[in-house]
Design an enzyme around this catalytic site. Structure first.
Site, PDB file in Angstrom:
ATOM      1  N   HIS A   1      47.160  41.565  37.708  1.00  0.00           N
ATOM      2  CA  HIS A   1      47.281  42.030  36.328  1.00  0.00           C
ATOM      3  C   HIS A   1      47.581  43.523  36.293  1.00  0.00           C
ATOM      4  O   HIS A   1      48.365  43.991  35.449  1.00  0.00           O
ATOM      5  CB  HIS A   1      45.981  41.730  35.583  1.00  0.00           C
ATOM      6  CG  HIS A   1      46.045  42.002  34.119  1.00  0.00           C
ATOM      7  ND1 HIS A   1      44.924  42.289  33.372  1.00  0.00           N
ATOM      8  CD2 HIS A   1      47.081  42.050  33.248  1.00  0.00           C
ATOM      9  CE1 HIS A   1      45.270  42.496  32.116  1.00  0.00           C
ATOM     10  NE2 HIS A   1      46.571  42.354  32.015  1.00  0.00           N
TER      11      HIS A   1
ATOM     12  N   GLU B   1      42.209  45.982  26.794  1.00  0.00           N
ATOM     13  CA  GLU B   1      42.772  44.643  26.627  1.00  0.00           C
ATOM     14  C   GLU B   1      41.712  43.571  26.865  1.00  0.00           C
ATOM     15  O   GLU B   1      41.607  42.600  26.105  1.00  0.00           O
ATOM     16  CB  GLU B   1      43.943  44.452  27.590  1.00  0.00           C
ATOM     17  CG  GLU B   1      44.622  43.095  27.488  1.00  0.00           C
ATOM     18  CD  GLU B   1      45.728  42.911  28.509  1.00  0.00           C
ATOM     19  OE1 GLU B   1      46.306  41.805  28.556  1.00  0.00           O
ATOM     20  OE2 GLU B   1      46.010  43.862  29.270  1.00  0.00           O
TER      21      GLU B   1
ATOM     22  N   GLU C   1      51.259  43.996  36.708  1.00  0.00           N
ATOM     23  CA  GLU C   1      52.008  43.676  35.486  1.00  0.00           C
ATOM     24  C   GLU C   1      52.156  44.914  34.604  1.00  0.00           C
ATOM     25  O   GLU C   1      53.211  45.137  33.992  1.00  0.00           O
ATOM     26  CB  GLU C   1      51.304  42.568  34.711  1.00  0.00           C
ATOM     27  CG  GLU C   1      51.975  42.231  33.379  1.00  0.00           C
ATOM     28  CD  GLU C   1      51.105  41.412  32.467  1.00  0.00           C
ATOM     29  OE1 GLU C   1      51.210  41.578  31.235  1.00  0.00           O
ATOM     30  OE2 GLU C   1      50.300  40.604  32.974  1.00  0.00           O
ATOM     31  N   HIS C   2      51.117  45.729  34.545  1.00  0.00           N
ATOM     32  CA  HIS C   2      51.167  46.960  33.756  1.00  0.00           C
ATOM     33  C   HIS C   2      51.894  48.082  34.492  1.00  0.00           C
ATOM     34  O   HIS C   2      52.728  48.785  33.915  1.00  0.00           O
ATOM     35  CB  HIS C   2      49.739  47.416  33.428  1.00  0.00           C
ATOM     36  CG  HIS C   2      49.061  46.597  32.385  1.00  0.00           C
ATOM     37  ND1 HIS C   2      48.717  47.103  31.156  1.00  0.00           N
ATOM     38  CD2 HIS C   2      48.652  45.305  32.364  1.00  0.00           C
ATOM     39  CE1 HIS C   2      48.120  46.168  30.434  1.00  0.00           C
ATOM     40  NE2 HIS C   2      48.066  45.061  31.160  1.00  0.00           N
TER      41      HIS C   2
END
Length: 444
Positions: free
Chosen positions: A71, A151, A74-75
């Site tokens: 994850h 998030e 992904e950022h």
């Protein structure tokens, strides 16, 4: 017949394939030097295109000490490369009215963009630059650590998200598939930059990369653009290597599911209770996945489904109720959800189980099979009307299934499902250990 997608080095039989699709569309697939796979679907008359760069790595692949890295990447891939800053990447798509994003799953990650066909070379260059040459700057990582924590906090404020996360953990136990895709606050706070970098270097390479595009796209031009962009990014595309094997090609992995169903109550100060019951289900490649789709449609897939009619329409006990399924390489999950007043949770839970068991015992009522097949068929066709859906279909066909089903072939498999097959599968799933997760304003 489905289009088989063999994992062979470039130049060997099966490394160059093509197949006509509905609406005069044409799918082509090439295995490029280094093992990179490129699949395109040219859709005549479209002036837009969606391109995606897929890597066959997800949250389940994180080693101890690397949890949350997928994850994080992904950022971070949007935060700059040796050639571009984060602002350069954002401006490139904003300047042409395009959009770019990414999605992390439990078994794969995709970076994608939708642009006008004339701007596709730019999109390919930027996305490929991100995948091959991310800096993973330490300062940017710390900034993004805070963004990811926000998030996760946002997701934790949604009780239905909390219920689904705990349900996956309840069904899959200690298996990596049971972990949250985005990580937890603890893992995100703990993972160091070196671990994220190691995860990136270990899993991102020519043999794991799949590039798919649909819309106004020329296959040969795209292949040349991808090769050039990979070379600019420093990846070795000179060797005639075969793509990396698909997940599960060497046999099913071990799934550490609980031996018996789990009951879990998670306290949240909410107005509603969120309840999920269910258990293990089919793998993503199980031939009965089409039967499961029909079962899911009949039980909780729409306004005419059993759950919606019984729990919402007849009794007014819930606003949202549905069933769902997800498949992975070596297991899957199937569940039933409802959100209701806390005082009604026992009644709603009983009704969820009652409708599932009734389907398993008595099968479909007259008209249910036809209606469910019609719902799935119409949804499939309508869902294929945009380039993003077609791009996604190509990626999942290559990474997961090893074959590409045409639209007509998919419709045939749906329409071939029988009421007896639905009843048998419902009974098989109902006989497995059943877990129940409840999120709401309850004590211990």
């Amino acid at each position: 017949m489905p289009l088989a997608l063999p994992l062979v080095p470039p130049g060997e039989p099966g490394s160059e394939l093509s197949a006509g699709q509905d609406g005069d569309a044409l799918v082509r697939r090439s295995v490029l030097p280094g093992g990179v796979r490129v699949l395109t679907e040219r859709m005549p008359g479209l002036r837009s295109a969606t391109v995606g760069a897929w890597v066959g790595v997800g949250s389940r692949d994180e080693r101890d000490g690397h949890h949350g890295s997928t994850h994080f990447l992904e950022h971070l891939l949007f935060k700059g490369t040796d050639r571009r800053s984060a602002m350069d990447i954002a401006e490139a798509f904003d300047a042409v009215g395009g959009e770019a994003n990414a999605a992390t799953g439990k078994e794969h990650t995709c970076y994608y963009a939708r642009v006008l066909d004339d701007d596709l070379p730019m999109a390919v260059d930027v996305i490929t630059d991100m995948v091959t040459s991310a800096r993973l700057d330490a300062d940017e990582l710390e900034t993004e650590r805070g963004v990811i924590l926000e998030e996760l906090a946002m997701n934790d404020d949604d009780p239905s998200d909390v219920a689904h996360e705990h349900f996956a953990a309840a069904v899959l136990g200690a298996h990596p598939l049971g972990r949250p895709i985005g990580g937890t606050p603890e893992t995100i706070l703990a993972v160091p930059r070196d671990a994220v970098w190691q995860h990136y270097r270990e899993h991102y390479g020519p043999r794991t990369l799949v590039v798919t595009a649909a819309g106004g796209v020329d296959h040969d031009t795209l292949c040349a653009q991808v090769l050039r962009a990979l070379e600019d990014g420093g990846w070795d595309t000179s060797s005639p290597a075969a793509p990396l094997g698909r997940r599960g090609d060497d046999g099913p992995g071990e799934v550490l599911a609980p031996s018996a169903g789990t009951e879990l109550t998670v306290r949240r100060s909410t107005e509603q209770a969120n309840v999920i019951i269910g258990g293990a289900s089919l793998t993503a490649t199980d031939p009965r996945r089409f039967v499961l789709s029909v079962l899911n449609a009949a039980l909780g897939g729409g306004m005419s489904s059993r759950l919606f009619q019984e729990i919402r329409e007849k009794r007014g006990l819930a606003y949202s109720t549905y069933s769902f399924s997800s498949g992975h390489a070596d297991t899957g999950v199937f569940g039933l959800y409802a959100g209701c007043t806390p005082a009604k949770v026992d009644e709603v839970t009983r009704l969820l189980e009652q409708e599932w068991d009734r389907l398993a015992q008595d099968g479909l009522m007259p008209g249910e099979l036809e209606r469910s097949i019609g719902q799935l068929s119409g949804g499939l066709v309508l869902g294929m009307e945009d380039t993003g859906s077609r791009m996604g279909r190509l990626g999942k066909s290559e990474l997961v299934h090893g074959e590409l089903l045409g639209l007509d072939e998919s419709l045939e498999r749906i329409r071939a499902v029988t009421a007896e097959e639905v009843r048998e599968l419902a009974g098989e799933l109902a006989a497995l250990p059943r877990s129940c997760v409840l999120v709401g304003p309850f004590g211990d």
